[in-house]
Design an enzyme around this catalytic site. Structure first.
Site, PDB file in Angstrom:
ATOM      1  N   ALA A  51     -33.887   5.235 -14.404  1.00 52.60           N
ATOM      2  CA  ALA A  51     -33.299   3.977 -14.843  1.00 52.60           C
ATOM      3  C   ALA A  51     -34.332   3.299 -15.732  1.00 52.60           C
ATOM      4  O   ALA A  51     -35.536   3.575 -15.619  1.00 52.60           O
ATOM      5  CB  ALA A  51     -32.978   3.122 -13.631  1.00 52.60           C
ATOM      6  N   GLY A  95     -33.304   7.716 -11.518  1.00 53.75           N
ATOM      7  CA  GLY A  95     -31.898   7.681 -11.914  1.00 53.75           C
ATOM      8  C   GLY A  95     -31.478   8.938 -12.671  1.00 53.75           C
ATOM      9  O   GLY A  95     -30.294   9.308 -12.664  1.00 53.75           O
ATOM     10  N   GLU A 142     -30.680  11.360 -10.076  1.00 56.65           N
ATOM     11  CA  GLU A 142     -29.452  10.878  -9.419  1.00 56.65           C
ATOM     12  C   GLU A 142     -28.224  11.121 -10.289  1.00 56.65           C
ATOM     13  O   GLU A 142     -27.154  11.488  -9.798  1.00 56.65           O
ATOM     14  CB  GLU A 142     -29.619   9.393  -9.082  1.00 56.65           C
ATOM     15  N   GLU A 190     -39.388   6.410  -7.390  1.00 58.75           N
ATOM     16  CA  GLU A 190     -39.234   4.957  -7.276  1.00 58.75           C
ATOM     17  C   GLU A 190     -40.307   4.318  -6.403  1.00 58.75           C
ATOM     18  O   GLU A 190     -40.734   3.187  -6.648  1.00 58.75           O
ATOM     19  CB  GLU A 190     -37.846   4.608  -6.719  1.00 58.75           C
TER      20      GLU A 190
END
Ligand code: HXC
Length: 257
Positions: free
Chosen positions: A65, A108, A111, A131
């Site tokens: 992300a 992300g 993911e 993260e």
């Protein structure tokens, strides 16, 4: 729609989406999400498309992300906008989706790859949920999907240490279905996608739905769901055609594809 952060192409019956923010290693910001959802919906609505491929660059599928976009966010903003919930919409695509992953698939990015139906990796792929190194934890499904796919030990190891694993380890633990050379990654993913798209679309979509159900329900319920879907397939012209073609020793000519 004119896209700025992704490239969208049609290859035969396959919709190819390439993440395209090279300067940020394809970090997933809100614009990428918006464009990815628009492209996916367009392919979903297109009768000529039977399968999707999502890929990035040779250096990065997606490095996570977008940290710079989210760093100043407050708790109340994150909560009120239900930050990251939009990614759930991506998983609502009913047509089969393949992630073709080269380079970094972190946070992300990992993911997003896991939201697709299976992952074909280049041998230079690196997966991780880093993260924890940013003072947070996975927020787009990493703690849940990764655990279901690779088991608790490996998921805990990756989520708690933030380390990366290479393609061989990812294949060994079941995250990746196959590994290919980086230079043929997209070609191989397109080949697999075209193969899927040449089958009966309703059969492929129901098969996808059934496999996904295995992650959401008990074995008994899942088996019942599978059997009911299987029964319903005898209402498909493609079932008659597929089985007739086998008996007649010819190639099937599926109607719904
Ligand atoms: C924003 C990113 C980014 C990211 C890389 N960049 N990853 N920008 N968000 N996730 C940017 C860098 O800032 C840099 O921009 C450019 O991309 C190139 O990156 P470099 O670091 O210079 O490249 P390199 O040295 O090759 O290192 C590659 C890397 C590293 C190991 C992948 O970029 C990295 O560690 N990135 C962050 C990985 C990460 O932590 N992902 C998880 C994000 S959090 P400039 O402008 O400086 O050139 C997440 C979910 C959060 O995904 C959930 C919380 C609720």
């Amino acid at each position: 729609m004119a896209y700025e952060t992704i490239l969208v192409e049609t290859r035969g019956k396959v919709g190819l989406i390439t993440l395209n923010r090279p300067k940020a290693l394809n970090a997933l910001n809100s614009q990428v999400l918006k464009e990815l959802l628009a492209a996916t919906r367009a392919f979903e609505a297109d009768d000529g498309i039977g399968c999707l491929v999502v890929t990035g660059s040779e250096k990065a599928f997606a490095a996570g992300a977008d940290i710079k976009e989210m760093q100043a966010k407050s708790y109340v903003e994150a909560y009120l906008e239900d930050f990251f919930a939009g990614w759930e919409d991506f998983t609502r695509c009913r047509k089969p989706m393949i992630a073709a992953v080269a380079g970094y698939a972190l946070g992300g990015g990992c993911e997003l790859a896991m939201m697709c139906d299976f992952i074909i990796a280049a041998d230079n792929a690196k997966f991780g949920q880093p993260e924890i190194t940013l003072g947070v934890m996975p927020g787009m499904g990493g703690s849940q999907r990764l655990t279901r796919f690779v088991g608790k030990a490996k998921a805990m190891d990756l989520v708690l240490t933030g380390r990366m694993m290479d393609a061989a380890e990812a294949e060994r633990c079941g995250l990746v279905s196959r590994i290919v050379a980086p230079e043929v990654l997209v070609e191989e993913a397109l080949k697999a996608a075209q193969k899927i798209a040449d089958f009966s679309l309703p059969a492929a979509m129901m098969a996808k739905e059934a496999v996904n159900r295995a992650y959401e329900t008990t074995l008994a319920e899942g088996l019942r769901f599978e059997r009911r879907l299987f029964h319903s397939m005898f209402a498909l012209e493609d079932q008659k055609e597929g089985m007739a073609a086998f008996a007649e020793k010819r190639k099937p000519n599926f109607v719904n594809r």
